[in-house]
Scaffold this active site. Structure first.
Site, PDB file in Angstrom:
ATOM      1  N   GLU A  90      52.508  33.417  45.935  1.00 32.00           N
ATOM      2  CA  GLU A  90      51.522  32.726  46.755  1.00 32.00           C
ATOM      3  C   GLU A  90      51.632  31.211  46.609  1.00 32.00           C
ATOM      4  O   GLU A  90      51.929  30.695  45.535  1.00 32.00           O
ATOM      5  CB  GLU A  90      50.101  33.141  46.343  1.00 32.00           C
ATOM      6  N   CYS A  95      49.036  24.051  45.949  1.00 34.66           N
ATOM      7  CA  CYS A  95      48.967  24.818  44.702  1.00 34.66           C
ATOM      8  C   CYS A  95      50.199  25.716  44.640  1.00 34.66           C
ATOM      9  O   CYS A  95      50.392  26.589  45.487  1.00 34.66           O
ATOM     10  CB  CYS A  95      47.694  25.652  44.662  1.00 34.66           C
ATOM     11  N   CYS A 109      52.021  37.497  36.480  1.00 30.10           N
ATOM     12  CA  CYS A 109      51.493  36.748  35.339  1.00 30.10           C
ATOM     13  C   CYS A 109      51.146  37.714  34.216  1.00 30.10           C
ATOM     14  O   CYS A 109      50.546  38.764  34.455  1.00 30.10           O
ATOM     15  CB  CYS A 109      50.255  35.958  35.750  1.00 30.10           C
ATOM     16  N   CYS A 166      44.191  37.188  31.993  1.00 26.03           N
ATOM     17  CA  CYS A 166      42.815  36.681  32.006  1.00 26.03           C
ATOM     18  C   CYS A 166      41.904  37.693  32.696  1.00 26.03           C
ATOM     19  O   CYS A 166      42.231  38.203  33.766  1.00 26.03           O
ATOM     20  CB  CYS A 166      42.759  35.326  32.695  1.00 26.03           C
ATOM     21  N   CYS A 208      40.894  37.210  36.538  1.00 21.86           N
ATOM     22  CA  CYS A 208      41.879  36.679  37.480  1.00 21.86           C
ATOM     23  C   CYS A 208      42.682  37.772  38.177  1.00 21.86           C
ATOM     24  O   CYS A 208      43.148  38.721  37.536  1.00 21.86           O
ATOM     25  CB  CYS A 208      42.830  35.734  36.733  1.00 21.86           C
ATOM     26  N   CYS A 260      43.278  33.265  43.261  1.00 26.46           N
ATOM     27  CA  CYS A 260      44.695  33.261  42.912  1.00 26.46           C
ATOM     28  C   CYS A 260      45.198  34.688  42.695  1.00 26.46           C
ATOM     29  O   CYS A 260      44.636  35.439  41.901  1.00 26.46           O
ATOM     30  CB  CYS A 260      44.896  32.426  41.639  1.00 26.46           C
TER      31      CYS A 260
END
Length: 344
Positions: A90, A103, A110, A114, A117, A334
């Site tokens: 993205e 961004c 990832c 978290c 997220c 995100c």
């Protein structure tokens, strides 16, 4: 053969010289690609015909493909870009009064995990190359051409942990900052980390004026561990020591990113503990309204709680802002668009 966008201008010049060609040709190519937005050697009319025929096989120019696009009423554009190997990442264009910020993602997936997220719904597959990060900015520049604009700011805050892909991110920054490439001022570039202490310490010695943002999101070790597994490996006290060393080495202020989660980290006690944690540190706090993720149990803090939190920090001498919200009506959080494409 090395993809052109993966090379700094110095690396391209050295590669050309090693092939018996002029270093100056590298500057000409950079002008066509980064300034004029031309990605076809055959259109680079100030290069010799022989160069135009030979260079595509030596330094191919590869931009990501736009796989999906979402546009919000506020002008925000979110792209899902497909890389040459089929990986998708993205990239987001956010329009501010002061310019156009992009961004950028630094990894495919990832592994920071978290709790709040969407990026962590799909684990890290690999780091992105500098060229793939550059390609994200160029894809946004193609959109901005429609209004005769360009990218003015870049934040490496998309999917992935930049300091887990340190060398490629640094090469990307040098291409961004090079006045003969994308020409972004160093202070218009920000790298955000979840708190990888070795990366912070190394970054502080780079001699760059590029900004550093740290995803903090909690004022205590116990709460931070619940939200960010990385805190188990790099505890809060070690993180703050690294921050102080970074400031000493770089002379730069640090931004602390703090997502406001209702009932989790937005209480008056949290504000008190955060102000105590940051007292005397050259920093400011960016309070971030939470974009809810359906797979996650968290809710955004009510505006009155955000305002009270902000006011407490201000009263106790902490510089603070509340981030402007972007992307109403699209998958703004995100990692959401990529997760949706994977059926999550």
């Amino acid at each position: 053969m090395r993809p052109l966008l993966c090379l700094t201008r110095e690396e391209l010049g050295e590669a050309l010289v090693s092939l018996g060609k002029s270093r100056y040709v590298g500057d000409q190519i950079a002008d066509w690609v980064y300034r004029k937005g031309v990605y076809d050697y055959s259109r680079m009319t100030n290069l010799s015909l022989a160069y135009r025929e030979e260079l595509p096989s030596l330094f191919p120019i590869r931009l990501p493909k736009v796989f999906a696009r979402q546009d919000a009423k506020d002008g925000t554009v979110k792209l899902l870009l497909e890389m040459e190997d089929g990986s998708k990442v993205e990239t987001v264009l956010m329009r501010y009064d002061y310019g156009n910020a992009v961004c950028v993602s630094s990894e495919v997936g990832c592994s920071m995990g978290c709790a709040f997220c969407a990026s962590g719904l799909l684990k890290k597959e690999r780091g992105l190359t500098a060229g793939e990060m550059v390609g994200q900015v160029l894809c946004i520049n193609e959109i901005l051409k429609e209004t005769r604009e360009r990218t003015t700011h870049v934040v490496v805050m998309g999917t992935g942990e930049p300091f887990d892909n340190y060398d490629e991110v640094m090469r990307f920054i040098r291409i961004l900052n090079d006045p003969k490439c994308l020409g972004l001022g160093a202070r218009h570039i920000t790298v955000s980390t979840a708190g990888l202490v070795p990366g912070i310490l190394k970054y502080g010695k780079e001699g760059l004026q590029v900004n550093l943002a740290i995803s903090l999101h909690a004022p205590t070790q116990a709460k931070r561990e619940k939200l960010m597994p990385v805190a188990r490996f790099f505890p809060l006290d070690k993180l703050m020591e690294a921050v102080k060393q970074y400031i000493s080495d770089s002379g730069r202020r640090v931004t602390f990113e703090y997502i406001m989660l209702s009932g989790m980290n937005d209480t008056p006690q949290d504000a008190k503990e955060l102000s105590e944690l940051l007292r005397g540190i050259l920093c400011y706090v960016n309070l971030i309204p939470y974009n809810p993720v359906k797979e996650k149990p968290f809710k955004r803090s009510p505006r009155r709680d955000v305002d009270a939190f902000r006011d407490y920090l201000v009263k106790h001498g902490i510089n603070v802002t509340v981030r402007k919200e972007f992307g109403t009506g699209i998958d703004a959080a995100c990692g959401q668009l990529r997760a949706k494409e994977h059926g999550l």
